[in-house]
Design a protein around this motif. Sequence first.
Motif, PDB file in Angstrom:
ATOM      1  N   PRO A 107       0.582  -1.252   0.227  1.00 52.65           N
ATOM      2  CA  PRO A 107       0.048  -0.220   0.151  1.00 52.65           C
ATOM      3  C   PRO A 107       1.045   1.401  -0.089  1.00 52.65           C
ATOM      4  N   ASP A 108       2.279   1.088   0.410  1.00 54.56           N
ATOM      5  CA  ASP A 108       3.015   1.972   0.828  1.00 54.56           C
ATOM      6  C   ASP A 108       4.162   2.119  -0.021  1.00 54.56           C
ATOM      7  N   ALA A 109       3.798   2.020  -1.646  1.00 55.99           N
ATOM      8  CA  ALA A 109       4.671   1.566  -2.284  1.00 55.99           C
ATOM      9  C   ALA A 109       5.545   2.582  -2.955  1.00 55.99           C
ATOM     10  N   ALA A 110       4.944   3.814  -2.915  1.00 50.41           N
ATOM     11  CA  ALA A 110       5.351   5.093  -3.781  1.00 50.41           C
ATOM     12  C   ALA A 110       6.382   5.741  -2.565  1.00 50.41           C
ATOM     13  N   ALA A 111       5.915   5.254  -2.242  1.00 49.61           N
ATOM     14  CA  ALA A 111       6.491   5.714  -0.477  1.00 49.61           C
ATOM     15  C   ALA A 111       8.113   5.134  -0.161  1.00 49.61           C
ATOM     16  N   GLY A 112       8.195   4.229  -0.653  1.00 52.08           N
ATOM     17  CA  GLY A 112       9.997   3.220  -0.264  1.00 52.08           C
ATOM     18  C   GLY A 112       9.911   3.306  -1.724  1.00 52.08           C
ATOM     19  N   ALA A 113      10.036   4.212  -2.147  1.00 53.37           N
ATOM     20  CA  ALA A 113      10.500   4.049  -3.912  1.00 53.37           C
ATOM     21  C   ALA A 113      11.962   3.756  -3.710  1.00 53.37           C
ATOM     22  N   VAL A 114      11.951   2.947  -4.808  1.00 51.86           N
ATOM     23  CA  VAL A 114      14.248   2.953  -4.944  1.00 51.86           C
ATOM     24  C   VAL A 114      14.153   2.768  -6.748  1.00 51.86           C
ATOM     25  N   ALA A 115      15.153   3.800  -6.361  1.00 46.76           N
ATOM     26  CA  ALA A 115      15.617   3.541  -8.194  1.00 46.76           C
ATOM     27  C   ALA A 115      17.043   3.231  -8.232  1.00 46.76           C
ATOM     28  N   ILE A 116      17.471   2.494  -9.972  1.00 43.68           N
ATOM     29  CA  ILE A 116      18.171   1.949  -9.909  1.00 43.68           C
ATOM     30  C   ILE A 116      18.897   2.690 -11.119  1.00 43.68           C
ATOM     31  N   THR A 117      20.143   3.703 -11.081  1.00 41.24           N
ATOM     32  CA  THR A 117      20.924   4.174 -12.263  1.00 41.24           C
ATOM     33  C   THR A 117      21.872   3.454 -12.918  1.00 41.24           C
ATOM     34  N   GLY A 118      22.068   3.543 -13.934  1.00 43.35           N
ATOM     35  CA  GLY A 118      23.209   3.453 -14.784  1.00 43.35           C
ATOM     36  C   GLY A 118      22.957   4.705 -15.611  1.00 43.35           C
ATOM     37  N   HIS A 119      24.280   5.491 -15.518  1.00 41.85           N
ATOM     38  CA  HIS A 119      24.713   5.911 -16.999  1.00 41.85           C
ATOM     39  C   HIS A 119      24.188   5.129 -18.337  1.00 41.85           C
TER      40      HIS A 119
END
Length: 349
Positions: free
Chosen positions: A61-73
């Motif tokens: 339910p709180d999926a957006a609040a705990g968002a994780v980003a993975i970046t690769g330029h």
Amino acid sequence: MQLWTHDRLFSTIEALVMQHSPSGMEAEINRYLLEQLAALGVEHWQDEADNIIVRIPGTRPDAAAGAVAITGHKDEIGGIVKAVGEVGRVSVRRLGGAFPWVYGEGVVDLLGDRETVSGILSFGSRHVSHESPQKLQQDGQAVRWEDAWVETKQSAAALTAAGIRPGTRMVVGKHRKQPLRMGDYIASYTLDNKASVAILLGLAEQVTAPPVDVYLVASAKEEVGAIGALFFSQRQRLSQLIALEICPLSAEYPIQPGPAPVLLSQDGYGLYDEGLNQALLAAADRANLPVQVATISGFGSDASIAMKFGHVAKAACLSFPTENTHGFEIAHLGAIASCLQLLVRYLKD
């Protein structure tokens, strides 16, 4: 779902390497990524800062609040045109951490507004005396961009017609950009950071229904200040940002080549989050993946720069050991594969 074998990793990285993407002129790789993501059927878009972003919605339910980003330029280093001469010689300066002696004399591509022009990065003849400036380069002084030029054998008018001008980007020519397979190793220009973008494609295929929202970001203009990642992390609420990167192999760092990836504790921009690092190490342990830990200098990532500027509270950098960084790089395909496997486990957990 296809298994991401070493063969598949190599072919994916090979395709990415062959897409030119100097910082700020990344349209060629953008087209390729958008085609690949459309074929996967995942939610994706290109933002105003030229990032290519995938969103995998979470199930809590709180999926957006705990968002994780993975970046690769997705951008690569190279050169930028300073001036176009009258006799087909083009003066260039560095774009990102590029050195002319790393490229050596050979084919480079000038990405004009209307046409790509191939030329030869040139340092001048060797059979000379002290009367020629090239003599200094034979006696211990490293060649500088100010001492080099791109020889095109075209007139100034022809170069102008092709759209070659101050600001035009220069990259290693496709004529010599093809990666080399060396058993379990891949050798290539621009593994920094095309191999990490390959990991993002693997994640887009393999990660489904994570607990929290996951953003996979092929970030723009990292080599000139992590501009794309800063734009994204300033606007998107995130609990964590994990950067995928190369890790330089050098005698000064206790890092071994081979299949074990590297988790950074510190780089030139500051400390990474220890709690997040411990969580990633625990995921690696559950997946039976060996991981090395290191602190390095002369280096920064999307994650450390974003955390330094207060865009994210927790940041980490997962990397693969690489020889000849910012040159003709060599990395173990197993280390790249392990980065993918570790993150799949971490995001599913």
